[in-house]
Design a protein around this motif. Structure first.
Motif, PDB file in Angstrom:
ATOM      1  N   MET A   1     -23.251 -24.484   6.243  1.00 54.07           N
ATOM      2  CA  MET A   1     -22.406 -23.809   7.231  1.00 54.07           C
ATOM      3  C   MET A   1     -22.116 -22.365   6.834  1.00 54.07           C
ATOM      4  O   MET A   1     -21.792 -21.530   7.684  1.00 54.07           O
ATOM      5  CB  MET A   1     -21.083 -24.567   7.401  1.00 54.07           C
ATOM      6  N   LEU A   2     -22.236 -22.061   5.539  1.00 52.88           N
ATOM      7  CA  LEU A   2     -21.914 -20.724   5.047  1.00 52.88           C
ATOM      8  C   LEU A   2     -23.118 -19.791   5.031  1.00 52.88           C
ATOM      9  O   LEU A   2     -22.959 -18.578   4.834  1.00 52.88           O
ATOM     10  CB  LEU A   2     -21.331 -20.811   3.628  1.00 52.88           C
ATOM     11  N   GLU A   3     -24.316 -20.314   5.247  1.00 50.29           N
ATOM     12  CA  GLU A   3     -25.523 -19.487   5.137  1.00 50.29           C
ATOM     13  C   GLU A   3     -25.506 -18.310   6.103  1.00 50.29           C
ATOM     14  O   GLU A   3     -26.022 -17.232   5.795  1.00 50.29           O
ATOM     15  CB  GLU A   3     -26.765 -20.346   5.389  1.00 50.29           C
ATOM     16  N   VAL A   4     -24.917 -18.505   7.268  1.00 53.30           N
ATOM     17  CA  VAL A   4     -24.908 -17.440   8.266  1.00 53.30           C
ATOM     18  C   VAL A   4     -24.227 -16.179   7.738  1.00 53.30           C
ATOM     19  O   VAL A   4     -24.543 -15.058   8.154  1.00 53.30           O
ATOM     20  CB  VAL A   4     -24.221 -17.931   9.564  1.00 53.30           C
ATOM     21  N   PHE A   5     -23.312 -16.331   6.773  1.00 54.10           N
ATOM     22  CA  PHE A   5     -22.560 -15.185   6.261  1.00 54.10           C
ATOM     23  C   PHE A   5     -23.292 -14.454   5.134  1.00 54.10           C
ATOM     24  O   PHE A   5     -22.741 -13.512   4.555  1.00 54.10           O
ATOM     25  CB  PHE A   5     -21.174 -15.639   5.794  1.00 54.10           C
ATOM     26  N   ASP A   6     -24.518 -14.866   4.843  1.00 58.14           N
ATOM     27  CA  ASP A   6     -25.326 -14.134   3.863  1.00 58.14           C
ATOM     28  C   ASP A   6     -25.564 -12.702   4.318  1.00 58.14           C
ATOM     29  O   ASP A   6     -25.847 -11.820   3.501  1.00 58.14           O
ATOM     30  CB  ASP A   6     -26.678 -14.823   3.652  1.00 58.14           C
ATOM     31  N   ALA A   7     -25.449 -12.455   5.619  1.00 55.12           N
ATOM     32  CA  ALA A   7     -25.707 -11.124   6.167  1.00 55.12           C
ATOM     33  C   ALA A   7     -24.540 -10.160   5.978  1.00 55.12           C
ATOM     34  O   ALA A   7     -24.676  -8.959   6.253  1.00 55.12           O
ATOM     35  CB  ALA A   7     -26.041 -11.244   7.657  1.00 55.12           C
ATOM     36  N   LEU A   8     -23.403 -10.645   5.521  1.00 56.54           N
ATOM     37  CA  LEU A   8     -22.263  -9.747   5.302  1.00 56.54           C
ATOM     38  C   LEU A   8     -22.570  -8.757   4.195  1.00 56.54           C
ATOM     39  O   LEU A   8     -23.118  -9.122   3.151  1.00 56.54           O
ATOM     40  CB  LEU A   8     -21.005 -10.550   4.944  1.00 56.54           C
ATOM     41  N   SER A   9     -22.197  -7.509   4.398  1.00 50.24           N
ATOM     42  CA  SER A   9     -22.449  -6.476   3.393  1.00 50.24           C
ATOM     43  C   SER A   9     -21.547  -6.678   2.184  1.00 50.24           C
ATOM     44  O   SER A   9     -20.468  -7.279   2.296  1.00 50.24           O
ATOM     45  CB  SER A   9     -22.188  -5.091   3.984  1.00 50.24           C
ATOM     46  N   PRO A  10     -21.954  -6.182   0.998  1.00 52.43           N
ATOM     47  CA  PRO A  10     -21.096  -6.297  -0.195  1.00 52.43           C
ATOM     48  C   PRO A  10     -19.715  -5.686   0.021  1.00 52.43           C
ATOM     49  O   PRO A  10     -18.717  -6.211  -0.472  1.00 52.43           O
ATOM     50  CB  PRO A  10     -21.884  -5.541  -1.264  1.00 52.43           C
ATOM     51  N   GLU A  11     -19.643  -4.583   0.766  1.00 54.50           N
ATOM     52  CA  GLU A  11     -18.355  -3.939   1.017  1.00 54.50           C
ATOM     53  C   GLU A  11     -17.449  -4.849   1.849  1.00 54.50           C
ATOM     54  O   GLU A  11     -16.244  -4.963   1.579  1.00 54.50           O
ATOM     55  CB  GLU A  11     -18.559  -2.600   1.746  1.00 54.50           C
ATOM     56  N   THR A  12     -18.041  -5.498   2.853  1.00 54.96           N
ATOM     57  CA  THR A  12     -17.257  -6.410   3.697  1.00 54.96           C
ATOM     58  C   THR A  12     -16.781  -7.608   2.885  1.00 54.96           C
ATOM     59  O   THR A  12     -15.629  -8.048   3.016  1.00 54.96           O
ATOM     60  CB  THR A  12     -18.093  -6.878   4.895  1.00 54.96           C
TER      61      THR A  12
ATOM     62  N   PHE B   1     -16.199  -7.793  -0.330  1.00 52.52           N
ATOM     63  CA  PHE B   1     -15.123  -7.392  -1.248  1.00 52.52           C
ATOM     64  C   PHE B   1     -13.810  -7.215  -0.492  1.00 52.52           C
ATOM     65  O   PHE B   1     -12.750  -7.666  -0.948  1.00 52.52           O
ATOM     66  CB  PHE B   1     -15.492  -6.109  -1.978  1.00 52.52           C
ATOM     67  N   SER B   2     -13.872  -6.570   0.656  1.00 57.26           N
ATOM     68  CA  SER B   2     -12.662  -6.348   1.450  1.00 57.26           C
ATOM     69  C   SER B   2     -12.071  -7.675   1.925  1.00 57.26           C
ATOM     70  O   SER B   2     -10.851  -7.879   1.879  1.00 57.26           O
ATOM     71  CB  SER B   2     -12.996  -5.445   2.636  1.00 57.26           C
ATOM     72  N   LEU B   3     -12.942  -8.583   2.367  1.00 55.32           N
ATOM     73  CA  LEU B   3     -12.495  -9.904   2.821  1.00 55.32           C
ATOM     74  C   LEU B   3     -11.791 -10.658   1.701  1.00 55.32           C
ATOM     75  O   LEU B   3     -10.673 -11.171   1.882  1.00 55.32           O
ATOM     76  CB  LEU B   3     -13.708 -10.694   3.318  1.00 55.32           C
ATOM     77  N   LEU B   4     -12.417 -10.738   0.541  1.00 58.65           N
ATOM     78  CA  LEU B   4     -11.814 -11.476  -0.573  1.00 58.65           C
ATOM     79  C   LEU B   4     -10.521 -10.812  -1.042  1.00 58.65           C
ATOM     80  O   LEU B   4      -9.555 -11.498  -1.394  1.00 58.65           O
ATOM     81  CB  LEU B   4     -12.814 -11.579  -1.725  1.00 58.65           C
ATOM     82  N   SER B   5     -10.479  -9.482  -1.035  1.00 60.96           N
ATOM     83  CA  SER B   5      -9.274  -8.764  -1.481  1.00 60.96           C
ATOM     84  C   SER B   5      -8.064  -9.134  -0.640  1.00 60.96           C
ATOM     85  O   SER B   5      -6.941  -9.262  -1.155  1.00 60.96           O
ATOM     86  CB  SER B   5      -9.498  -7.250  -1.403  1.00 60.96           C
ATOM     87  N   ASP B   6      -8.285  -9.317   0.664  1.00 61.14           N
ATOM     88  CA  ASP B   6      -7.165  -9.614   1.562  1.00 61.14           C
ATOM     89  C   ASP B   6      -6.585 -11.001   1.335  1.00 61.14           C
ATOM     90  O   ASP B   6      -5.499 -11.303   1.839  1.00 61.14           O
ATOM     91  CB  ASP B   6      -7.601  -9.461   3.019  1.00 61.14           C
ATOM     92  N   PHE B   7      -7.270 -11.861   0.597  1.00 59.90           N
ATOM     93  CA  PHE B   7      -6.722 -13.171   0.265  1.00 59.90           C
ATOM     94  C   PHE B   7      -5.979 -13.157  -1.079  1.00 59.90           C
ATOM     95  O   PHE B   7      -5.620 -14.202  -1.609  1.00 59.90           O
ATOM     96  CB  PHE B   7      -7.824 -14.238   0.283  1.00 59.90           C
ATOM     97  N   TYR B   8      -5.749 -11.945  -1.592  1.00 56.94           N
ATOM     98  CA  TYR B   8      -4.850 -11.749  -2.734  1.00 56.94           C
ATOM     99  C   TYR B   8      -3.580 -11.032  -2.292  1.00 56.94           C
ATOM    100  O   TYR B   8      -2.468 -11.449  -2.620  1.00 56.94           O
ATOM    101  CB  TYR B   8      -5.543 -10.930  -3.823  1.00 56.94           C
ATOM    102  N   ASN B   9      -3.761  -9.947  -1.567  1.00 56.18           N
ATOM    103  CA  ASN B   9      -2.629  -9.156  -1.072  1.00 56.18           C
ATOM    104  C   ASN B   9      -2.940  -8.755   0.359  1.00 56.18           C
ATOM    105  O   ASN B   9      -4.068  -8.384   0.672  1.00 56.18           O
ATOM    106  CB  ASN B   9      -2.414  -7.901  -1.923  1.00 56.18           C
ATOM    107  N   TRP B  10      -1.906  -8.798   1.197  1.00 53.46           N
ATOM    108  CA  TRP B  10      -2.108  -8.498   2.612  1.00 53.46           C
ATOM    109  C   TRP B  10      -1.245  -7.337   3.041  1.00 53.46           C
ATOM    110  O   TRP B  10      -0.018  -7.402   3.029  1.00 53.46           O
ATOM    111  CB  TRP B  10      -1.812  -9.728   3.457  1.00 53.46           C
ATOM    112  N   ARG B  11      -1.881  -6.244   3.336  1.00 53.07           N
ATOM    113  CA  ARG B  11      -1.259  -5.060   3.916  1.00 53.07           C
ATOM    114  C   ARG B  11       0.019  -4.638   3.185  1.00 53.07           C
ATOM    115  O   ARG B  11       0.014  -4.421   1.991  1.00 53.07           O
ATOM    116  CB  ARG B  11      -1.028  -5.281   5.418  1.00 53.07           C
ATOM    117  N   SER B  12       1.144  -4.573   3.915  1.00 53.86           N
ATOM    118  CA  SER B  12       2.360  -3.998   3.317  1.00 53.86           C
ATOM    119  C   SER B  12       3.250  -5.025   2.628  1.00 53.86           C
ATOM    120  O   SER B  12       4.375  -4.711   2.239  1.00 53.86           O
ATOM    121  CB  SER B  12       3.176  -3.293   4.413  1.00 53.86           C
TER     122      SER B  12
END
Length: 653
Positions: free
Chosen positions: A257-268, A270-281
């Protein structure tokens, strides 16, 4: 009074040992009138805090009490330390925190700005003969204050995080990613974060120099050797570096089910995973080791909402932004995707606990045939292992998890349930369960395919879908009519077969605990089910919550119904507890649990006899009106007493 202060001094002592913690906390809760839900330690605040107590009011967790290590007071902590401390309550999804020092207690609202202490609601000095402000009754006064948040609560923040990335990824893939794949992605990320934060649970989050330790997922992605790895590989590599690969159940990381997300760029990525540590303000970091114990079930109640794309009618008008519009989340009315408040889940779980011996409660086989995010099953399991004075073995906990059965038609809901229950199991045992009895199926179909479920369950707990006939898919409508058979009358709403499922699946003596529409009491279509209930069960509790907005934005009028299938042996029928509530629903339901019959301006709790439910329609009157009605019913009918011969002749004709 002196002994009360001595308890505080012991709990704030720098020398407080693990062997004394439980006993002292138990004494504290008993003396000051608190209802403890859990206690825990936290390594990242252990320099200035000894132990933390999660407490409940009105059937919901409402505060964390932290005992500060002498000589610290809350005012002595810097902004970073205060943020670390308050994050414990924030990640438990409670908004009030009470740091208790050796001579001072402070009540803090954690949704206000930490930096300037806007959240301090009260400060009280503590000394010999001066400890009354720590009593739970005083907390009720503070809790009633009008509070103005400037930070979102945890569930809003995490749902915003997920919703933002659902929309962003959907747009990036031009709406071509099914919601099941998106759910699999967020489940995998949350799984990895649960594992990672769990490793810090009894370890410091800082190194020997006081600097934060690297965050595993982000540190792994920052490594240039891993920069181009797909996100599924990153998650799996990090997870297997923290726990053994064979200990990771396949149902938690669905690689296909996760294979489709292989196309996500490294920048995306990193940004996605970062938001699951700290969120905005938000100043607080997400701590999934804390969340996974109590808050995750409530968050998942909202997480399972279905992602849909806004349909825009075709137009020849030139658009400033030609890309597809951002998708939005909606509740699905077709299958009744409305989810349950925590106070109802705890009310049902506590009722069962009150009715069963402790050993039977922990082993009871319980099913939810419309499990949604699994909040009923999760809350039941939390309550089974909530008492900090009882240490259950891993084998006992494993057995308890095997004895819960969940069924839901929505695959996203069942996946959420699996992760929620698995995370709780991990929090309790440091291990994930190999399997969970959570099934993606329509409830009637599941019953047909599992005939051995009849007369096998100790309890059925459900908030079934309230879907009127006109909104039911034709296949579901036909299945309901076929299953209901001779018990079908009129226009069968979707919730009625769930009651019949419970009546057939329960053992003699088993309990049904249901959230139902208020119309069940009078509806023509429910007549036969009411008759069966009055004949084959005892009604233990009926709570009329029709004046409470239980499910915000739906307009549904709600009642809670608890019944018991009559046991095989003959015993006296118990009275039923009736709750009529306008406000303070948690307090009213707690009174019902305590069998505290009282009438206030906000609610009325009283009891009635089982014969009340033998009427064709269930019209539940207040006690004074019920007494008058019973007296009137006991009188002979006027026509029969005055004109017996006339009545006889008339009937003969």
């Amino acid at each position: 009074m002196n002994s009360q202060y001595e308890i505080i001094r012991e709990l704030t002592s720098p020398e407080l040992s693990g062997s004394n913690q439980k006993k002292r906390l138990g004494n504290f809760a008993e003396v000051f009138g608190w209802k403890p839900s859990d206690y825990f330690t936290a390594s990242d605040v252990s320099e200035f805090a000894t132990i933390h107590l999660l407490v409940e009011h009105g059937l919901e967790n409402t505060a964390v009490l932290s005992f500060l290590r002498h000589p610290y007071r809350y005012a002595d902590l810097n902004t970073g330390q205060k943020t670390q401390l308050l994050s414990l309550s924030y990640n438990n999804l409670v908004n009030l925190h009470i740091p208790i020092g050796y001579d001072e207690a402070v009540t803090v609202y954690n949704l206000a700005d930490v930096r300037n202490d806007n959240g301090i609601l009260a400060t009280h000095r503590l000394s010999y003969g001066n400890t009354d402000h720590l009593r739970s009754e005083h907390f009720e006064i503070i809790r009633g204050k009008r509070l103005n948040p400037n930070l979102p609560p945890l569930d809003d923040a995490l749902i915003d995080t997920i919703s933002h990335w659902k929309r962003r990824i959907s747009v990036e893939f031009e709406q071509s990613v099914p919601n099941e794949n998106l759910s699999a992605l967020f489940n995998a990320i949350i799984f990895a974060r649960v594992v990672e934060d769990h490793q810090y649970r009894y370890q410091s989050r800082t190194d020997g120099n006081g600097s934060p330790k690297p965050k595993k997922l982000l540190d792994f992605v920052r490594n240039s050797d891993n920069a181009n790895l797909p996100i599924r590989t990153i998650i799996k590599e990090v997870a297997t570096s923290l726990i053994s690969p064979e200990d990771i159940p396949k149902y938690l990381i669905d690689e296909p089910m996760l294979e489709v997300f292989d196309a996500l760029s490294p920048e995306t990525v990193f940004s996605l995973l970062s938001d699951f540590y700290n969120w905005r303000s938000i100043p607080y970091s997400y701590d999934f080791s804390v969340m996974s114990k109590h808050a995750l079930s409530r968050i998942y109640e909202r997480y399972v909402s279905v992602l849909r794309t806004v349909e825009v009618p075709p137009t020849n008008q030139i658009k400033l932004f030609p890309n597809p519009p951002l998708p939005k989340e909606e509740k699905s009315k077709t299958f009744g995707g409305i989810y349950t408040p925590q106070f109802i889940a705890r009310f049902f779980a506590k009722f069962l606990r009150n009715q069963l011996p402790t050993s039977s409660f922990k082993k009871a086989v319980v099913s939810d045939p419309a499990c949604g995010s699994g909040i009923f099953l999760r809350t039941l399991l939390e309550l089974r292992y909530e008492d900090p004075t009882i240490l259950d073995s891993d084998v006992e906990i494993e057995e308890g998890f095997k004895n819960v059965i969940g069924v839901d038609i929505d695959p996203n809901a069942t996946q959420a349930t699996k992760l929620s229950l698995a995370s709780l199991h991990f929090a309790l045992t440091d291990k994930f369960p190999k399997t969970l009895n959570i099934n993606t199926s329509e409830a009637i179909e599941y019953v047909w395919n599992n005939p051995d479920i009849k007369n096998s369950l100790d309890a059925v707990i459900a908030n079934p879908p309230f879907v009127p006939v006109e909104l039911q898919p034709p296949s579901i409508r036909e299945r309901i009519l076929l299953y209901m058979g001779k018990d079908a009358q009129g226009r069968i709403d979707s919730y009625l077969p769930f009651i019949k499922i419970a009546l057939e699946a329960l053992k003699p003596g088993g309990y049904g605990l249901f959230v139902l529409p208020h119309s069940f009491l009078l509806a023509e279509s429910a007549t036969r089910i009411r008759e069966i209930l009055s004949e084959s069960t005892w009604i233990h509790c009926l709570a009329d919550l029709s004046e409470i907005s239980v499910f915000e934005g739906t307009g549904a009028y709600t009642l809670l119904l608890i019944f018991q299938k009559k046991p095989l042996f003959d015993i006296e029928a118990p009275p039923a507890t009736i709750v009529k509530c306008q406000e303070f629903v948690g307090r009213a339901l707690q009174s019902a649990l305590d069998q505290k019959y009282e009438e206030t301006e906000f609610y009325n709790v009283y009891k009635v006899e089982q014969r009340t439910f033998q009427s064709k329609k269930w019209i539940i009157l207040p006690p004074d009106q019920e007494i008058v009605k019973n007296r009137m019913d006991a009188l002979p009918q006027l026509a029969i007493s005055l004109f017996p011969r006339l009545v006889s002749c008339s009937s003969g004709n």
